[in-house]
Design a protein around this motif. Structure first.
Motif, mmCIF file in Angstrom:
data_model
loop_
_atom_site.group_PDB
_atom_site.id
_atom_site.type_symbol
_atom_site.label_atom_id
_atom_site.label_comp_id
_atom_site.label_asym_id
_atom_site.label_seq_id
_atom_site.Cartn_x
_atom_site.Cartn_y
_atom_site.Cartn_z
ATOM 1 N N GLU A 49 0.719 -1.189 -0.085
ATOM 2 C CA GLU A 49 0.025 0.025 0.034
ATOM 3 C C GLU A 49 0.859 1.388 0.061
ATOM 4 O OE1 GLU A 49 -2.911 0.168 3.053
ATOM 5 O OE2 GLU A 49 -3.827 -1.801 2.453
ATOM 6 N N LYS A 50 0.443 2.093 -1.028
ATOM 7 C CA LYS A 50 1.242 3.551 -0.995
ATOM 8 C C LYS A 50 0.322 4.441 -1.338
ATOM 9 C CE LYS A 50 5.588 2.264 -0.303
ATOM 10 N NZ LYS A 50 6.214 2.757 0.885
ATOM 11 N N ALA B 165 0.764 9.884 1.868
ATOM 12 C CA ALA B 165 1.907 9.344 2.764
ATOM 13 C C ALA B 165 3.369 9.939 1.996
ATOM 14 C CB ALA B 165 2.040 8.032 3.101
ATOM 15 N N PHE B 166 3.349 10.490 0.753
ATOM 16 C CA PHE B 166 4.546 10.856 0.163
ATOM 17 C C PHE B 166 5.123 12.162 0.686
ATOM 18 C CE2 PHE B 166 7.325 12.425 -3.075
ATOM 19 C CZ PHE B 166 7.802 11.162 -3.487
ATOM 20 N N LYS C 117 9.936 6.636 -6.909
ATOM 21 C CA LYS C 117 9.185 6.250 -8.091
ATOM 22 C C LYS C 117 8.256 5.276 -7.846
ATOM 23 C CE LYS C 117 13.053 4.793 -10.236
ATOM 24 N NZ LYS C 117 13.673 4.692 -8.993
ATOM 25 N N SER C 118 8.777 4.190 -7.422
ATOM 26 C CA SER C 118 7.691 3.079 -7.201
ATOM 27 C C SER C 118 6.620 3.637 -6.156
ATOM 28 C CB SER C 118 8.361 1.946 -6.507
ATOM 29 O OG SER C 118 9.235 1.310 -7.383
ATOM 30 N N HIS C 119 6.765 4.403 -5.158
ATOM 31 C CA HIS C 119 5.868 4.995 -4.250
ATOM 32 C C HIS C 119 4.782 5.653 -5.028
ATOM 33 C CE1 HIS C 119 4.733 6.857 -0.093
ATOM 34 N NE2 HIS C 119 3.653 7.010 -1.098
ATOM 35 N N ILE D 174 2.668 3.393 -7.624
ATOM 36 C CA ILE D 174 1.476 2.875 -6.783
ATOM 37 C C ILE D 174 0.538 3.461 -6.480
ATOM 38 C CG2 ILE D 174 1.153 1.232 -4.795
ATOM 39 C CD1 ILE D 174 3.953 0.071 -5.099
ATOM 40 N N ALA D 175 0.925 4.844 -5.934
ATOM 41 C CA ALA D 175 -0.035 5.598 -5.336
ATOM 42 C C ALA D 175 -0.908 6.241 -6.536
ATOM 43 C CB ALA D 175 0.757 6.939 -4.530
#
Length: 265
Positions: A80-81, A85-86, A124-126, A129-130
């Protein structure tokens, strides 16, 4: 099954009838929350229409929530992202306004691509996914996959004479999120199969990729220069490119934690 109809039901009989009717009509949210909503309706002196509207909206909202959960689960995200939360302050290379504009998903509606380019640990991945999660919550069909996993899937499908079906399945989702593109070299066959997926989706459905290599370094992954240029062209035409930089947020966090005891002493 026909429910008995009669006037002057006792409270207990009415509750039983409501429970049975909700089961038959498949209204689990109304069944679970009826008593609470009914008590609130009495307290707030709702009209009959207002009470009915409250019941129906409760069911509609819960169904929308369950559909979002199913789409998020079907996307296959590894964890989960969320955008909430970023930490945008930790990476000034990323413009928060641009990312929140992307969260509206207009680019998906227009079948445009998105490229997230930067070193490991820069978010990047965060973000991939977000943004994919935001799309699923807004009703879009999303699939997340690693680049190598997708290529292996295509190679196996080609060996089993199922390639067209596999390409079509990857072509139907509204947003295809491909992570870790550029981490490993692909042989010509694998690169050509990936190119077919991108061609199938071109200007029809969106692709979002995350890569640790700048476009100039993609010849390490796609060793045929012409094929590499064609893939870059499809992933950038009318798209958004976000460069997340070279400073690893994870590494910086690890260093900060390591320095805390020293600072305290």
């Amino acid at each position: 099954m026909t429910l008995p109809r009669q006037r002057g039901l006792t409270e207990q009989a009415a509750d039983a009838a409501i429970d049975t009717a909700c089961r038959l009509l498949r209204l689990p949210s109304i069944r679970n929350e009826f008593n609470e909503i009914a008590d609130r309706a009495i307290k707030d002196q709702m009209t009959y229409r207002g009470f009915l509207a409250e019941l129906l909206m409760t069911e509609c909202d819960d169904r929308a929530r369950r559909r979002s959960e199913r789409r998020i689960k079907a996307a296959g995200f590894p964890r989960e992202k969320s955008l909430r939360a970023f930490d945008f302050d930790a990476n000034p290379n990323i413009d928060a306004a641009t990312v929140h504009t992307l969260a509206s998903c207009e680019w998906i509606k227009k079948s445009q691509p998105l490229c997230l380019i930067g070193d490991s640990g820069t978010g990047k991945s965060h973000m991939l996914i977000a943004l994919g999660t935001e799309a699923a919550m807004k009703g879009y069909r999303v699939r997340y996959t690693l680049a190598t996993k997708l290529v292996n899937e295509l190679v196996e499908a080609a060996d089993e004479k199922q390639l067209n079906k596999t390409i079509a399945r990857n072509g139907r989702v509204d947003l295809l999120c491909i992570d870790e593109l550029g981490y490993m070299e692909l042989d010509r066959h694998g690169a050509e199969l990936l190119f077919q997926v991108l061609t199938e989706r071109e200007e029809k459905n969106s692709v979002a990729i995350a890569s640790n290599e700048s476009f100039g370094g993609w010849t390490k992954t796609f060793t045929d220069p012409r094929l590499c240029a064609a893939i870059v062209d499809r992933l950038t035409f009318n798209g958004t490119i976000i460069e997340t930089g070279t400073d690893s947020y994870r590494l910086a966090s690890t260093r900060a934690r390591a320095e805390e005891p020293a600072a305290a002493s």
